[in-house]
Design a protein around this motif. Structure first.
Motif, PDB file in Angstrom:
ATOM      1  N   ASP A 251      14.457 -31.996  35.666  1.00 40.80           N
ATOM      2  CA  ASP A 251      14.144 -33.306  36.258  1.00 40.80           C
ATOM      3  C   ASP A 251      13.637 -33.128  37.687  1.00 40.80           C
ATOM      4  O   ASP A 251      12.677 -33.781  38.107  1.00 40.80           O
ATOM      5  CB  ASP A 251      15.383 -34.208  36.251  1.00 40.80           C
ATOM      6  CG  ASP A 251      15.754 -34.683  34.851  1.00 40.80           C
ATOM      7  OD1 ASP A 251      14.892 -34.611  33.951  1.00 40.80           O
ATOM      8  OD2 ASP A 251      16.910 -35.118  34.664  1.00 40.80           O
ATOM      9  N   LEU A 252      14.281 -32.234  38.426  1.00 40.37           N
ATOM     10  CA  LEU A 252      13.851 -31.969  39.802  1.00 40.37           C
ATOM     11  C   LEU A 252      12.477 -31.311  39.810  1.00 40.37           C
ATOM     12  O   LEU A 252      11.609 -31.659  40.621  1.00 40.37           O
ATOM     13  CB  LEU A 252      14.883 -31.081  40.492  1.00 40.37           C
ATOM     14  CG  LEU A 252      14.683 -30.792  41.984  1.00 40.37           C
ATOM     15  CD1 LEU A 252      16.031 -30.552  42.656  1.00 40.37           C
ATOM     16  CD2 LEU A 252      13.782 -29.600  42.223  1.00 40.37           C
ATOM     17  N   LEU A 253      12.261 -30.380  38.888  1.00 38.74           N
ATOM     18  CA  LEU A 253      10.979 -29.684  38.810  1.00 38.74           C
ATOM     19  C   LEU A 253       9.839 -30.656  38.505  1.00 38.74           C
ATOM     20  O   LEU A 253       8.722 -30.494  38.989  1.00 38.74           O
ATOM     21  CB  LEU A 253      11.048 -28.596  37.737  1.00 38.74           C
ATOM     22  CG  LEU A 253       9.903 -27.574  37.694  1.00 38.74           C
ATOM     23  CD1 LEU A 253       9.855 -26.755  38.977  1.00 38.74           C
ATOM     24  CD2 LEU A 253      10.060 -26.643  36.488  1.00 38.74           C
ATOM     25  N   ALA A 254      10.133 -31.671  37.716  1.00 38.10           N
ATOM     26  CA  ALA A 254       9.117 -32.654  37.346  1.00 38.10           C
ATOM     27  C   ALA A 254       8.651 -33.477  38.547  1.00 38.10           C
ATOM     28  O   ALA A 254       7.541 -34.029  38.534  1.00 38.10           O
ATOM     29  CB  ALA A 254       9.646 -33.574  36.252  1.00 38.10           C
TER      30      ALA A 254
ATOM     31  N   ILE B 240       9.674 -29.657  26.617  1.00 35.77           N
ATOM     32  CA  ILE B 240       9.161 -28.298  26.369  1.00 35.77           C
ATOM     33  C   ILE B 240       9.712 -27.332  27.403  1.00 35.77           C
ATOM     34  O   ILE B 240      10.174 -26.227  27.071  1.00 35.77           O
ATOM     35  CB  ILE B 240       7.620 -28.289  26.404  1.00 35.77           C
ATOM     36  CG1 ILE B 240       7.044 -29.080  25.221  1.00 35.77           C
ATOM     37  CG2 ILE B 240       7.085 -26.853  26.409  1.00 35.77           C
ATOM     38  CD1 ILE B 240       7.260 -28.431  23.872  1.00 35.77           C
ATOM     39  N   GLU B 241       9.670 -27.728  28.664  1.00 33.42           N
ATOM     40  CA  GLU B 241      10.087 -26.810  29.728  1.00 33.42           C
ATOM     41  C   GLU B 241      11.599 -26.609  29.759  1.00 33.42           C
ATOM     42  O   GLU B 241      12.076 -25.544  30.151  1.00 33.42           O
ATOM     43  CB  GLU B 241       9.565 -27.291  31.083  1.00 33.42           C
ATOM     44  CG  GLU B 241       8.037 -27.283  31.178  1.00 33.42           C
ATOM     45  CD  GLU B 241       7.407 -25.958  30.739  1.00 33.42           C
ATOM     46  OE1 GLU B 241       7.993 -24.890  30.983  1.00 33.42           O
ATOM     47  OE2 GLU B 241       6.322 -25.998  30.123  1.00 33.42           O
ATOM     48  N   LEU B 242      12.354 -27.611  29.329  1.00 28.96           N
ATOM     49  CA  LEU B 242      13.803 -27.425  29.214  1.00 28.96           C
ATOM     50  C   LEU B 242      14.107 -26.371  28.155  1.00 28.96           C
ATOM     51  O   LEU B 242      14.944 -25.484  28.354  1.00 28.96           O
ATOM     52  CB  LEU B 242      14.485 -28.748  28.846  1.00 28.96           C
ATOM     53  CG  LEU B 242      15.995 -28.669  28.583  1.00 28.96           C
ATOM     54  CD1 LEU B 242      16.739 -28.190  29.823  1.00 28.96           C
ATOM     55  CD2 LEU B 242      16.530 -30.022  28.123  1.00 28.96           C
TER      56      LEU B 242
ATOM     57  N   HIS C 104      10.562 -21.480  36.402  1.00 25.99           N
ATOM     58  CA  HIS C 104      10.457 -21.435  37.857  1.00 25.99           C
ATOM     59  C   HIS C 104      11.403 -22.436  38.514  1.00 25.99           C
ATOM     60  O   HIS C 104      11.398 -22.576  39.743  1.00 25.99           O
ATOM     61  CB  HIS C 104       9.015 -21.753  38.289  1.00 25.99           C
ATOM     62  CG  HIS C 104       7.994 -20.844  37.694  1.00 25.99           C
ATOM     63  ND1 HIS C 104       6.866 -21.312  37.041  1.00 25.99           N
ATOM     64  CD2 HIS C 104       7.934 -19.490  37.602  1.00 25.99           C
ATOM     65  CE1 HIS C 104       6.154 -20.281  36.596  1.00 25.99           C
ATOM     66  NE2 HIS C 104       6.794 -19.164  36.917  1.00 25.99           N
ATOM     67  N   ALA C 105      12.219 -23.099  37.714  1.00 27.20           N
ATOM     68  CA  ALA C 105      13.046 -24.193  38.217  1.00 27.20           C
ATOM     69  C   ALA C 105      13.945 -23.773  39.370  1.00 27.20           C
ATOM     70  O   ALA C 105      14.145 -24.516  40.331  1.00 27.20           O
ATOM     71  CB  ALA C 105      13.886 -24.774  37.076  1.00 27.20           C
ATOM     72  N   TRP C 106      14.517 -22.540  39.289  1.00 23.72           N
ATOM     73  CA  TRP C 106      15.477 -22.138  40.324  1.00 23.72           C
ATOM     74  C   TRP C 106      14.840 -21.987  41.695  1.00 23.72           C
ATOM     75  O   TRP C 106      15.494 -22.222  42.710  1.00 23.72           O
ATOM     76  CB  TRP C 106      16.197 -20.851  39.938  1.00 23.72           C
ATOM     77  CG  TRP C 106      15.423 -19.898  39.088  1.00 23.72           C
ATOM     78  CD1 TRP C 106      14.399 -19.083  39.457  1.00 23.72           C
ATOM     79  CD2 TRP C 106      15.615 -19.681  37.688  1.00 23.72           C
ATOM     80  NE1 TRP C 106      13.938 -18.352  38.383  1.00 23.72           N
ATOM     81  CE2 TRP C 106      14.673 -18.705  37.279  1.00 23.72           C
ATOM     82  CE3 TRP C 106      16.499 -20.191  36.734  1.00 23.72           C
ATOM     83  CZ2 TRP C 106      14.577 -18.230  35.974  1.00 23.72           C
ATOM     84  CZ3 TRP C 106      16.417 -19.735  35.436  1.00 23.72           C
ATOM     85  CH2 TRP C 106      15.463 -18.774  35.062  1.00 23.72           C
TER      86      TRP C 106
ATOM     87  N   ILE D 203      21.223 -22.934  35.543  1.00 26.98           N
ATOM     88  CA  ILE D 203      21.715 -22.685  34.193  1.00 26.98           C
ATOM     89  C   ILE D 203      22.901 -23.575  33.869  1.00 26.98           C
ATOM     90  O   ILE D 203      23.098 -23.988  32.724  1.00 26.98           O
ATOM     91  CB  ILE D 203      22.082 -21.190  34.033  1.00 26.98           C
ATOM     92  CG1 ILE D 203      20.832 -20.319  34.226  1.00 26.98           C
ATOM     93  CG2 ILE D 203      22.724 -20.920  32.683  1.00 26.98           C
ATOM     94  CD1 ILE D 203      19.650 -20.705  33.355  1.00 26.98           C
ATOM     95  N   ALA D 204      23.689 -23.906  34.878  1.00 25.94           N
ATOM     96  CA  ALA D 204      24.841 -24.793  34.662  1.00 25.94           C
ATOM     97  C   ALA D 204      24.399 -26.216  34.339  1.00 25.94           C
ATOM     98  O   ALA D 204      25.080 -26.931  33.599  1.00 25.94           O
ATOM     99  CB  ALA D 204      25.741 -24.786  35.896  1.00 25.94           C
ATOM    100  N   ASP D 205      23.236 -26.624  34.872  1.00 28.31           N
ATOM    101  CA  ASP D 205      22.737 -27.986  34.615  1.00 28.31           C
ATOM    102  C   ASP D 205      21.212 -27.945  34.483  1.00 28.31           C
ATOM    103  O   ASP D 205      20.482 -28.413  35.356  1.00 28.31           O
ATOM    104  CB  ASP D 205      23.151 -28.926  35.755  1.00 28.31           C
ATOM    105  CG  ASP D 205      22.964 -30.397  35.396  1.00 28.31           C
ATOM    106  OD1 ASP D 205      22.345 -30.681  34.339  1.00 28.31           O
ATOM    107  OD2 ASP D 205      23.434 -31.262  36.154  1.00 28.31           O
ATOM    108  N   PRO D 206      20.722 -27.368  33.369  1.00 28.42           N
ATOM    109  CA  PRO D 206      19.270 -27.186  33.221  1.00 28.42           C
ATOM    110  C   PRO D 206      18.488 -28.497  33.192  1.00 28.42           C
ATOM    111  O   PRO D 206      17.354 -28.545  33.665  1.00 28.42           O
ATOM    112  CB  PRO D 206      19.141 -26.420  31.900  1.00 28.42           C
ATOM    113  CG  PRO D 206      20.427 -26.655  31.173  1.00 28.42           C
ATOM    114  CD  PRO D 206      21.467 -26.818  32.217  1.00 28.42           C
ATOM    115  N   GLN D 207      19.081 -29.549  32.636  1.00 26.13           N
ATOM    116  CA  GLN D 207      18.360 -30.824  32.590  1.00 26.13           C
ATOM    117  C   GLN D 207      18.092 -31.353  33.995  1.00 26.13           C
ATOM    118  O   GLN D 207      16.992 -31.826  34.305  1.00 26.13           O
ATOM    119  CB  GLN D 207      19.153 -31.860  31.793  1.00 26.13           C
ATOM    120  CG  GLN D 207      18.418 -33.195  31.615  1.00 26.13           C
ATOM    121  CD  GLN D 207      17.129 -33.068  30.814  1.00 26.13           C
ATOM    122  OE1 GLN D 207      17.171 -32.753  29.634  1.00 26.13           O
ATOM    123  NE2 GLN D 207      15.983 -33.316  31.450  1.00 26.13           N
ATOM    124  N   ALA D 208      19.091 -31.248  34.868  1.00 25.16           N
ATOM    125  CA  ALA D 208      18.910 -31.694  36.252  1.00 25.16           C
ATOM    126  C   ALA D 208      17.839 -30.849  36.947  1.00 25.16           C
ATOM    127  O   ALA D 208      17.038 -31.370  37.733  1.00 25.16           O
ATOM    128  CB  ALA D 208      20.231 -31.602  37.013  1.00 25.16           C
ATOM    129  N   ALA D 209      17.808 -29.549  36.628  1.00 30.27           N
ATOM    130  CA  ALA D 209      16.823 -28.663  37.231  1.00 30.27           C
ATOM    131  C   ALA D 209      15.408 -29.021  36.780  1.00 30.27           C
ATOM    132  O   ALA D 209      14.467 -29.011  37.585  1.00 30.27           O
ATOM    133  CB  ALA D 209      17.142 -27.211  36.870  1.00 30.27           C
TER     134      ALA D 209
END
Length: 345
Positions: free
Chosen positions: A260-263, A273-275, A42-44, A252-258
């Motif tokens: 981190d924001l979701l957290a 796990i979610e990454l 759901h990150a996007w 998708i270009a920066d999933p870790q940043a996404a």
């Protein structure tokens, strides 16, 4: 007098220049429901909100957690929500009886359905031909269970030969590991990460039989909107999809940043796990050969018609809905803006 007229004209011009700031239309409010509790997949949606992409489209989007992919459809049908992330197969089922009220899918995200049979690599199920006589576990009412007889028939297996054991959704993997069942009918995006959480290797320790690889080639989750929103606010729907499409590509270009924001939205989120869930789902369900051909969000018309027929048969629908009652590509951004980006792990 001439100078006065000139000054008046200048003042009028200045007032017209500044007027739009005050006359701008109010933002369109959209109540958006997810399919489940907040996860990496759901990150996007949260990325689009946090980065101001919804606001840039003059949208005021509220995102709520969900109660299941099919529940997204009923939530929109009830009028409680205007749009959401849910299952196109539930749209098909409802469109059979309430076509005018049922939401339309407007942006397909899961180009490949996550329905699968999962078994241990050293278990008795080496191919689908081994299904008769083995125990299959599945929650009552699950789409994977409803479609199992169709999967069997399509592979020349008598559905009556299937030995079904109903299991609680949260106990599926444990029952498989304990040998109480030989396979489980699962939603891969969930079970894959459940196995990872148990410190198991989903790829090496298990065998996956995706329904889509054995003749049941369905679509799955995407963005859907109410007929009311689509009819009354078509530009808002287009803006919603532009924002989400942009957010998917950047996530998708920066999933870790996404993640981190979701957290920051869900502090109890297990980021590792979610990454992995996010990158697994993108690679297995979203970035498909079809998506690379048509672009994210779109569908193949013949495949859609076939999937409607499969679902109509599996759920014994009184009437088979038309494709236009299920999916509408008229709100999609241009294809060039929807091409799947390479995953950045």
């Amino acid at each position: 007098m001439t100078n006065w007229l000139r000054m008046a004209a200048v003042a009028l011009t200045l007032s017209l220049v500044t007027a739009p700031a005050y006359a701008e239309a109010p933002a369109t409010k959209i109540r958006f429901t997810l399919d489940w509790k907040i996860q990496g997949i759901h990150a996007w949606f949260y990325w689009a909100k946090a980065k101001g992409y919804f606001k840039a489209e003059n949208l005021d989007v509220t995102i709520d957690q969900g109660e299941g992919s099919a529940a997204t459809v009923t939530r929109i049908l009830s009028g409680a929500y205007d749009a959401g992330f849910g299952d196109i197969n539930a749209i098909i089922q409802n469109a059979a009886t309430r076509p005018a009220e049922t939401p339309r899918m407007v942006y397909m995200i899961y180009s490949k359905a996550p329905f699968a049979l999962l078994t241990k690599a050293n278990g008795p199920l080496k191919s689908l031909k081994d299904l008769p006589g083995t125990k299959v576990g599945a929650p009552a009412g699950a789409a994977t269970l409803k479609l199992l007889p169709v999967l069997a028939k399509n592979n020349q297996i008598d559905p009556a030969s299937l030995n079904i054991t109903q299991v609680a959704p949260n106990l599926q993997e444990q029952m498989l590991l304990q040998g109480q069942v030989d396979s489980i009918a699962v939603f891969s995006a969930t079970s894959y990460m459940n196995l990872v959480s148990l410190k198991l290797d989903p790829d090496k320790d298990f065998r996956w039989f995706f329904y889509s690889d054995h003749g049941i080639d369905l679509y799955s989750n995407g963005v859907m909107v109410s007929p009311k929103l689509a009819h009354e606010k078509p530009d808002a729907v287009k803006g919603l999809l532009r924002a989400i499409n942009r957010a998917i590509r950047e996530t998708i270009a920066d999933p870790q940043a996404a993640i981190d924001l979701l957290a920051t939205e869900e502090p109890l989120l297990k980021k590792d796990i979610e990454l992995r869930r996010l990158t697994y789902v993108y690679g297995s369900l979203i970035d498909t050969p079809e998506a690379r051909q048509l672009g994210l969000g779109d569908v193949n018309d013949e495949r859609l018609k076939s999937s409607i027929s499969i679902v109509s048969s599996a759920f014994e629908l009184a009437k088979q809905p038309d494709a236009v009652q299920v999916f509408d590509r008229g709100f999609l951004p241009p294809k060039a803006e929807r091409m799947p980006p390479a995953a950045n792990h």
